[in-house]
Scaffold this active site. Structure first.
Site, PDB file in Angstrom:
ATOM      1  N   VAL A   4      -2.856   5.398   7.919  1.00 16.65           N
ATOM      2  CA  VAL A   4      -2.786   6.226   6.706  1.00 16.65           C
ATOM      3  C   VAL A   4      -4.118   6.104   5.961  1.00 16.65           C
ATOM      4  CG1 VAL A   4      -1.523   6.573   4.538  1.00 16.65           C
ATOM      5  CG2 VAL A   4      -0.328   5.683   6.565  1.00 16.65           C
ATOM      6  N   ARG A  44     -11.798  -5.995  19.993  1.00 16.24           N
ATOM      7  CA  ARG A  44     -10.426  -5.789  20.482  1.00 16.24           C
ATOM      8  C   ARG A  44     -10.399  -5.570  21.991  1.00 16.24           C
ATOM      9  NH1 ARG A  44      -7.402  -2.267  15.855  1.00 16.24           N
ATOM     10  NH2 ARG A  44      -8.336  -3.349  14.105  1.00 16.24           N
ATOM     11  N   ASN A  50       7.712 -10.095  -1.680  1.00 15.57           N
ATOM     12  CA  ASN A  50       7.417 -11.515  -1.931  1.00 15.57           C
ATOM     13  C   ASN A  50       5.914 -11.773  -2.049  1.00 15.57           C
ATOM     14  OD1 ASN A  50       6.632 -11.184   0.701  1.00 15.57           O
ATOM     15  ND2 ASN A  50       7.534 -13.077   1.466  1.00 15.57           N
ATOM     16  N   VAL A  95     -18.611   1.494  14.231  1.00 17.19           N
ATOM     17  CA  VAL A  95     -17.733   2.006  15.284  1.00 17.19           C
ATOM     18  C   VAL A  95     -17.615   0.928  16.360  1.00 17.19           C
ATOM     19  CG1 VAL A  95     -17.635   3.705  17.150  1.00 17.19           C
ATOM     20  CG2 VAL A  95     -18.272   4.418  14.843  1.00 17.19           C
ATOM     21  N   SER A 155      -1.634  -5.187  20.248  1.00 12.38           N
ATOM     22  CA  SER A 155      -1.860  -6.409  19.454  1.00 12.38           C
ATOM     23  C   SER A 155      -0.497  -7.068  19.266  1.00 12.38           C
ATOM     24  CB  SER A 155      -2.449  -6.069  18.078  1.00 12.38           C
ATOM     25  OG  SER A 155      -1.433  -5.559  17.218  1.00 12.38           O
ATOM     26  N   LYS A 212       6.387  -4.644  16.283  1.00 19.05           N
ATOM     27  CA  LYS A 212       7.001  -3.356  15.930  1.00 19.05           C
ATOM     28  C   LYS A 212       7.825  -2.814  17.106  1.00 19.05           C
ATOM     29  CE  LYS A 212       5.812  -1.827  12.255  1.00 19.05           C
ATOM     30  NZ  LYS A 212       6.245  -2.159  10.875  1.00 19.05           N
ATOM     31  N   THR A 268       5.184   2.204  14.249  1.00 18.87           N
ATOM     32  CA  THR A 268       3.787   2.625  14.338  1.00 18.87           C
ATOM     33  C   THR A 268       3.527   3.331  15.663  1.00 18.87           C
ATOM     34  OG1 THR A 268       1.593   1.725  14.857  1.00 18.87           O
ATOM     35  CG2 THR A 268       3.364   0.147  14.793  1.00 18.87           C
ATOM     36  N   ARG A 289     -12.038   2.267   5.463  1.00 11.34           N
ATOM     37  CA  ARG A 289     -13.173   1.356   5.685  1.00 11.34           C
ATOM     38  C   ARG A 289     -14.496   2.141   5.781  1.00 11.34           C
ATOM     39  NH1 ARG A 289     -11.198  -1.534  10.237  1.00 11.34           N
ATOM     40  NH2 ARG A 289     -12.643  -0.561  11.672  1.00 11.34           N
ATOM     41  N   TYR A 320       0.841  -1.211   0.000  1.00  9.97           N
ATOM     42  CA  TYR A 320       0.000   0.000   0.000  1.00  9.97           C
ATOM     43  C   TYR A 320       0.876   1.262   0.000  1.00  9.97           C
ATOM     44  CZ  TYR A 320      -3.132   3.502   2.166  1.00  9.97           C
ATOM     45  OH  TYR A 320      -3.840   4.645   2.464  1.00  9.97           O
ATOM     46  N   TYR A 338       0.797  -7.873  16.395  1.00  5.54           N
ATOM     47  CA  TYR A 338       1.469  -7.132  15.316  1.00  5.54           C
ATOM     48  C   TYR A 338       2.204  -5.916  15.886  1.00  5.54           C
ATOM     49  CZ  TYR A 338       1.696  -3.034  12.340  1.00  5.54           C
ATOM     50  OH  TYR A 338       2.118  -1.871  11.762  1.00  5.54           O
ATOM     51  N   HIS A 339       1.487  -5.106  16.687  1.00  3.41           N
ATOM     52  CA  HIS A 339       2.129  -3.906  17.237  1.00  3.41           C
ATOM     53  C   HIS A 339       3.301  -4.278  18.151  1.00  3.41           C
ATOM     54  CE1 HIS A 339      -1.802  -2.083  16.012  1.00  3.41           C
ATOM     55  NE2 HIS A 339      -0.994  -1.108  15.637  1.00  3.41           N
TER      56      HIS A 339
HETATM   57  N1  LIG Z   1      -0.722   1.526   6.254  1.00  5.41           N
HETATM   58  C1  LIG Z   1      -0.765   2.101   7.452  1.00  5.41           C
HETATM   59  O1  LIG Z   1      -1.739   2.766   7.806  1.00  5.41           O
HETATM   60  C2  LIG Z   1       0.420   1.964   8.376  1.00  5.41           C
HETATM   61  C3  LIG Z   1       0.401   2.666   9.590  1.00  5.41           C
HETATM   62  C4  LIG Z   1       1.494   2.551  10.446  1.00  5.41           C
HETATM   63  C5  LIG Z   1       2.581   1.763  10.097  1.00  5.41           C
HETATM   64  N2  LIG Z   1       2.561   1.080   8.914  1.00  5.41           N
HETATM   65  C6  LIG Z   1       3.729   0.262   8.589  1.00  5.41           C
HETATM   66  O2  LIG Z   1       4.181   0.576   7.289  1.00  5.41           O
HETATM   67  C7  LIG Z   1       4.647  -0.583   6.627  1.00  5.41           C
HETATM   68  C8  LIG Z   1       3.935  -0.727   5.300  1.00  5.41           C
HETATM   69  O3  LIG Z   1       2.541  -0.789   5.516  1.00  5.41           O
HETATM   70  P1  LIG Z   1       1.549  -1.075   4.326  1.00  5.41           P
HETATM   71  O4  LIG Z   1       0.204  -0.611   4.764  1.00  5.41           O
HETATM   72  O5  LIG Z   1       2.126  -0.553   3.053  1.00  5.41           O
HETATM   73  O6  LIG Z   1       1.543  -2.658   4.333  1.00  5.41           O
HETATM   74  P2  LIG Z   1       1.531  -3.670   3.083  1.00  5.41           P
HETATM   75  O7  LIG Z   1       1.207  -5.011   3.601  1.00  5.41           O
HETATM   76  O8  LIG Z   1       0.662  -3.154   1.990  1.00  5.41           O
HETATM   77  O9  LIG Z   1       3.040  -3.610   2.589  1.00  5.41           O
HETATM   78  C9  LIG Z   1       4.050  -4.433   3.088  1.00  5.41           C
HETATM   79  C10 LIG Z   1       4.645  -5.163   1.909  1.00  5.41           C
HETATM   80  O10 LIG Z   1       5.741  -5.928   2.382  1.00  5.41           O
HETATM   81  C11 LIG Z   1       5.707  -7.184   1.756  1.00  5.41           C
HETATM   82  N3  LIG Z   1       6.405  -8.138   2.633  1.00  5.41           N
HETATM   83  C12 LIG Z   1       6.064  -8.516   3.876  1.00  5.41           C
HETATM   84  N4  LIG Z   1       6.950  -9.415   4.355  1.00  5.41           N
HETATM   85  C13 LIG Z   1       7.880  -9.594   3.372  1.00  5.41           C
HETATM   86  C14 LIG Z   1       9.043 -10.409   3.276  1.00  5.41           C
HETATM   87  N5  LIG Z   1       9.413 -11.239   4.246  1.00  5.41           N
HETATM   88  N6  LIG Z   1       9.760 -10.339   2.125  1.00  5.41           N
HETATM   89  C15 LIG Z   1       9.398  -9.515   1.112  1.00  5.41           C
HETATM   90  N7  LIG Z   1       8.303  -8.729   1.163  1.00  5.41           N
HETATM   91  C16 LIG Z   1       7.544  -8.767   2.281  1.00  5.41           C
HETATM   92  C17 LIG Z   1       4.236  -7.506   1.591  1.00  5.41           C
HETATM   93  O11 LIG Z   1       3.989  -8.455   0.578  1.00  5.41           O
HETATM   94  C18 LIG Z   1       3.645  -6.133   1.265  1.00  5.41           C
HETATM   95  O12 LIG Z   1       3.582  -5.902  -0.121  1.00  5.41           O
HETATM   96  C19 LIG Z   1       4.408  -1.755   7.558  1.00  5.41           C
HETATM   97  O13 LIG Z   1       5.608  -2.087   8.194  1.00  5.41           O
HETATM   98  C20 LIG Z   1       3.411  -1.224   8.551  1.00  5.41           C
HETATM   99  O14 LIG Z   1       3.618  -1.809   9.794  1.00  5.41           O
HETATM  100  C21 LIG Z   1       1.512   1.163   8.059  1.00  5.41           C
END
Ligand SMILES: NC(=O)c1ccc[n+]([C@@H]2O[C@H](COP(=O)([O-])OP(=O)(O)OC[C@H]3O[C@@H](n4cnc5c(N)ncnc54)[C@H](O)[C@@H]3O)[C@@H](O)[C@H]2O)c1
Length: 382
Positions: free
Chosen positions: A211, A326, A32, A254, A179, A185, A144, A241, A11, A181-182
């Site tokens: 974002v 949650r 990947n 909500v 969580s 981080k 994050t 969403r 994204y 996930y968090h």
């Molecule tokens: N989108 C948000 O609102 C947001 C907010 C805070 C933090 N973040 C952080 O920003 C980063 C990117 O977020 P995003 O929303 O673009 O997520 P996303 O899932 O769209 O992008 C992450 C990409 O990394 C790739 N990936 C994951 N593990 C991999 C691996 N082992 N090898 C190769 N590629 C791999 C995935 O296929 C994916 O395309 C993340 O680390 C997320 O924690 C995002």
């Protein structure tokens, strides 16, 4: 500069690849397709189809004349990371390559194990590759705001000065994530901080809030260059969403009381923050931390904004409170600092009614593809 984007299909990764290549950098995007795989496996496909990385790179080249190099592989595999770093010695790495969904990480043991191993594994390999092959390289790591949780005191920008029994010490600001996930981080930040102290690598850790939006100046209305737009409970972030729910005529869901407050930013600001971080690298041996968001809103406030703008466009929008899946405070104090990026020159794009209306119009083009069964999936924290 030679800039490696880890997670370049994601994204945020794909818009970043376009932005950095448009600025004249030599960009290699690595992924990947883990996100695409998890979306398929959990029936959480985005609102519209997104071409794969090679197809997007070709399209971008035909439109801009600029080339984004692409490599497909797993960054938690050391042999692959070694190969990438020996072939392309980066001056900076933007590290997005993690499993970023909190609900996915709470789904079951397998999903939690994947999240833990993937996220820590990719960060660990990156640190070792930088030390071995590109020790001057600047790591720009996406953290994050969720690392801090919702403490009952002001959140500082990464660090806290503590005075205890007449002595003083600066520590990483206490982290208490909500969580698994968090929590990965938080562990990433600890790993980076350890290796900054041990090896003198240079790191910027960006504590980013959720974002919203899909359009950046590079995509300029060309839908083929838009990143994923997920609206489901697993990958959809709250504003994206709500916009899709408004277009579908589904109540804005909500969770609980809706007083959960977070810092948000437009995807355009994410691009600008990354560029500012890259243009001003920290010194070797420095872990620089910025809180990356521009405005705070409660979930209830966001629903009210989307409801008001949706209704002004003739949509039938209403809000409904649903049982919160949650474990989180539904009303709490929230006062995070966020001056560092503004001091570097960030000019925020606020969440105006026009921005919300623009997002609604984009989603309306794909109205037929909305599947309301994706809105609530019942992933429970307990
Ligand atoms: N989108 C948000 O609102 C947001 C907010 C805070 C933090 N973040 C952080 O920003 C980063 C990117 O977020 P995003 O929303 O673009 O997520 P996303 O899932 O769209 O992008 C992450 C990409 O990394 C790739 N990936 C994951 N593990 C991999 C691996 N082992 N090898 C190769 N590629 C791999 C995935 O296929 C994916 O395309 C993340 O680390 C997320 O924690 C995002």
């Amino acid at each position: 500069m030679n800039i490696l984007i880890l997670g370049g299909d994601g994204y945020l990764g794909w818009p970043t690849a376009m932005r950095l290549s448009s600025l004249g950098h030599d960009v290699l995007a690595v992924d990947n397709y883990l996100r695409r795989r998890i979306c398929r496996e959990t029936s959480s496909e985005p609102l519209y189809e997104v071409p794969d990385l090679a197809e997007r790179a070709e399209l971008w080249q035909s439109i801009s004349g600029r080339r984004v190099k692409v490599s497909i592989g797993d960054l938690s595999d050391w042999a692959y990371v070694e190969q990438i770093f020996t072939a392309f010695r980066p001056d900076a790495v933007v590290h997005y390559a993690e499993q970023p969904s909190a609900p996915y990480s709470m789904m079951d043991r397998e999903a939690a194990a994947l999240t833990l191993q993937n996220n820590l594994g990719s960060t660990f390999n990156l640190i070792h590759a930088v030390r071995q092959f590109a020790p001057e390289c600047h790591i720009v790591k996406l953290g994050t705001m969720g690392e801090y949780g919702t403490p009952n005191i002001d959140i500082e920008e990464g660090w806290l000065d503590v005075e205890h029994k007449g002595r003083k010490q600066r520590f990483l600001y206490p982290r208490q994530a909500g969580s698994l996930y968090h929590t990965t981080k938080v562990m990433d930040t600890d790993l980076l901080w350890f290796y900054v102290r041990a090896w003198g690598i240079r790191v910027t850790d960006l504590m980013q809030g959720p974002v919203y939006g899909v359009e950046t100046s590079e995509s300029a209305g060309d839908l083929r260059l838009y990143p994923f737009l997920n609206y489901d409970e697993i990958f959809g972030t709250v504003i994206n969403r709500f916009i899709v729910q408004a277009v579908a005529g589904h109540p804005l869901t909500v969770f609980g009381k809706g007083g959960q407050t977070r810092g948000f930013l437009n995807i355009k600001d994410t691009m600008n923050c990354i560029c500012l971080a890259i243009e001003t690298p920290p010194e070797p041996g420095e872990l620089r931390i910025f809180n990356q968001f521009t405005e705070t809103f409660s979930v209830r406030q966001l629903a009210a904004i989307v409801e008001r703008v949706g209704q002004s466009l003739g949509l039938n929008v209403r809000t409904e409170s649903v049982a919160n899946p949650r474990v989180e405070a539904e009303e709490h104090y929230y006062s995070p600092a966020h001056t560092g990026l503004v001091e570097l020159g960030l000019k925020p794009h606020p969440l105006t009614d026009d921005v919300v209306a623009g997002m609604i119009r984009t989603v309306q083009r794909f109205q037929d593809r909305i599947d309301p069964s994706k809105f609530l999936r019942g992933v429970q924290w307990r």
